[in-house]
Design a protein around this motif. Structure first.
Motif, PDB file in Angstrom:
ATOM      1  N   PRO A  20       4.271 -11.574   7.811  1.00  0.00           N
ATOM      2  CA  PRO A  20       2.997 -10.943   7.442  1.00  0.00           C
ATOM      3  C   PRO A  20       2.515  -9.985   8.525  1.00  0.00           C
ATOM      4  O   PRO A  20       2.774 -10.180   9.710  1.00  0.00           O
ATOM      5  N   VAL A  25      -2.042  -7.878   5.096  1.00  0.00           N
ATOM      6  CA  VAL A  25      -2.898  -8.993   4.679  1.00  0.00           C
ATOM      7  C   VAL A  25      -4.278  -8.464   4.289  1.00  0.00           C
ATOM      8  O   VAL A  25      -4.857  -8.866   3.270  1.00  0.00           O
ATOM      9  N   ASN A  35       1.534  -4.713  -0.134  1.00  0.00           N
ATOM     10  CA  ASN A  35       1.714  -5.972   0.585  1.00  0.00           C
ATOM     11  C   ASN A  35       2.842  -6.751  -0.072  1.00  0.00           C
ATOM     12  O   ASN A  35       3.273  -6.429  -1.192  1.00  0.00           O
ATOM     13  N   ASP A  39       2.581 -11.794   2.928  1.00  0.00           N
ATOM     14  CA  ASP A  39       1.181 -11.460   3.189  1.00  0.00           C
ATOM     15  C   ASP A  39       0.257 -12.211   2.235  1.00  0.00           C
ATOM     16  O   ASP A  39      -0.775 -12.751   2.626  1.00  0.00           O
ATOM     17  N   ARG A  40       0.660 -12.272   0.971  1.00  0.00           N
ATOM     18  CA  ARG A  40      -0.173 -12.944  -0.023  1.00  0.00           C
ATOM     19  C   ARG A  40      -0.223 -14.449   0.212  1.00  0.00           C
ATOM     20  O   ARG A  40      -1.215 -15.101  -0.111  1.00  0.00           O
ATOM     21  N   VAL A  43      -2.997 -14.988   2.573  1.00  0.00           N
ATOM     22  CA  VAL A  43      -4.273 -14.836   1.870  1.00  0.00           C
ATOM     23  C   VAL A  43      -4.616 -16.104   1.098  1.00  0.00           C
ATOM     24  O   VAL A  43      -5.754 -16.585   1.141  1.00  0.00           O
TER      25      VAL A  43
END
Length: 283
Positions: A20, A25, A35, A39-40, A43
């Motif tokens: 990430p 992010v 993204n 990255d998710r 989150v």
């Protein structure tokens, strides 16, 4: 929020899609498409602690709009230096300034590979927008870059933006020195705008939530440091801090604007304290 099952974007050269990145992010929090699943995943973990974070990231963009529009219209600034600019989204600094003054110049700075790829694309159709692929923690080198020296007039005021970047620097004293170095280089009449993650560290609900968030972010971004309102205010030492001072993002509005009720009134008490900001003028 992007659909986690959706296809990831094409990986740009130099981008590691398995780890990430701060910029990506943040893009995911904004509901962007630049993204990746890694990255998710960050989150989703953060949303378990603070489901209001997407609201805060969007409010940071709205705060930026209020600042840039006021600086362009009321303070009549014609040049901006946006440090740690992140991935382009709606209402970027150059769009905000140039819709008021088409001649306004904006220099973006970032060293994230994905941001660099997108940042260079900004140059294709805008003669007054520039991008420097550089580390903003090296101010002397950055300020001597030909793109900066060739497009920002050191004899006229500059609007310097440090939105959600300083809290990614671990050492507080070094961060204050970094800000001081930039401020010293700015001409008189320039402005400094900062937004920053906050932890009051006073045993309150806000402090507990911020501490939990720091711990979760540290798993991926170990240098992240939330700071107290007093510590954030100290970044503006030697400058004329504009009203309403260093406050929550939702509570910062241009000088002369008075709100009867904070737009953050509906947030949980702790969640309403996560991000603070301020704007100051160099005498």
């Amino acid at each position: 929020m992007p659909d986690p099952t959706s296809q990831d974007p094409v990986v740009a050269p130099g981008v590691d899609a398995t780890k990430p990145s701060v910029a990506r992010v943040y893009d995911a929090f904004l509901g962007g498409k630049d993204n990746y699943e890694c990255d998710r995943a960050v989150v989703r973990q953060i949303l378990e602690i603070a489901p209001e974070l997407p609201d805060w990231t969007r409010e940071n963009r709205r705060w930026l709009a209020r600042v840039v529009e006021w600086l362009t219209r009321e303070a009549r600034l014609t040049q901006f230096l946006d440090l740690g600019s992140g991935l382009p989204t709606a209402q970027n600094t150059h769009q905000l300034a140039q819709q008021i003054n088409p001649a306004a110049k904006v220099v973006y700075v970032d060293n994230d590979p994905a941001v660099i790829a997108h940042g260079r694309a900004l140059l294709l159709d805008n003669d007054n927008t520039f991008f420097v692929p550089a580390d903003f923690t090296e101010p002397e080198k950055l300020l001597a870059d030909p793109i900066v020296t060739g497009n920002l007039d050191p004899g006229r005021p500059i609007g310097m933006i440090q939105a959600l970047v300083l809290h990614h620097l671990e050492d507080y004293d070094q961060t204050r020195e970094l800000v001081r170095t930039y401020v010293e280089a700015l001409p008189s009449g320039s402005f400094l705008a900062i937004s920053h993650a906050c932890n009051p560290r006073d045993g309150s609900e806000a402090a507990r939530l911020s501490t939990d968030l720091e711990a979760k972010f540290h798993e991926r971004f170990p240098s992240l440091r939330f700071r107290t309102p007093a510590e954030i205010t100290a970044f503006f030492d030697g400058l004329e801090l504009l009203d309403p001072g260093v406050v929550r993002l939702y509570d910062w509005w241009p000088p002369g604007v008075v709100l009867e009720e904070s737009p953050a009134a509906g947030l949980r008490a702790g969640a309403g304290q996560i991000l603070y900001c301020g704007l100051a003028r160099k005498p």
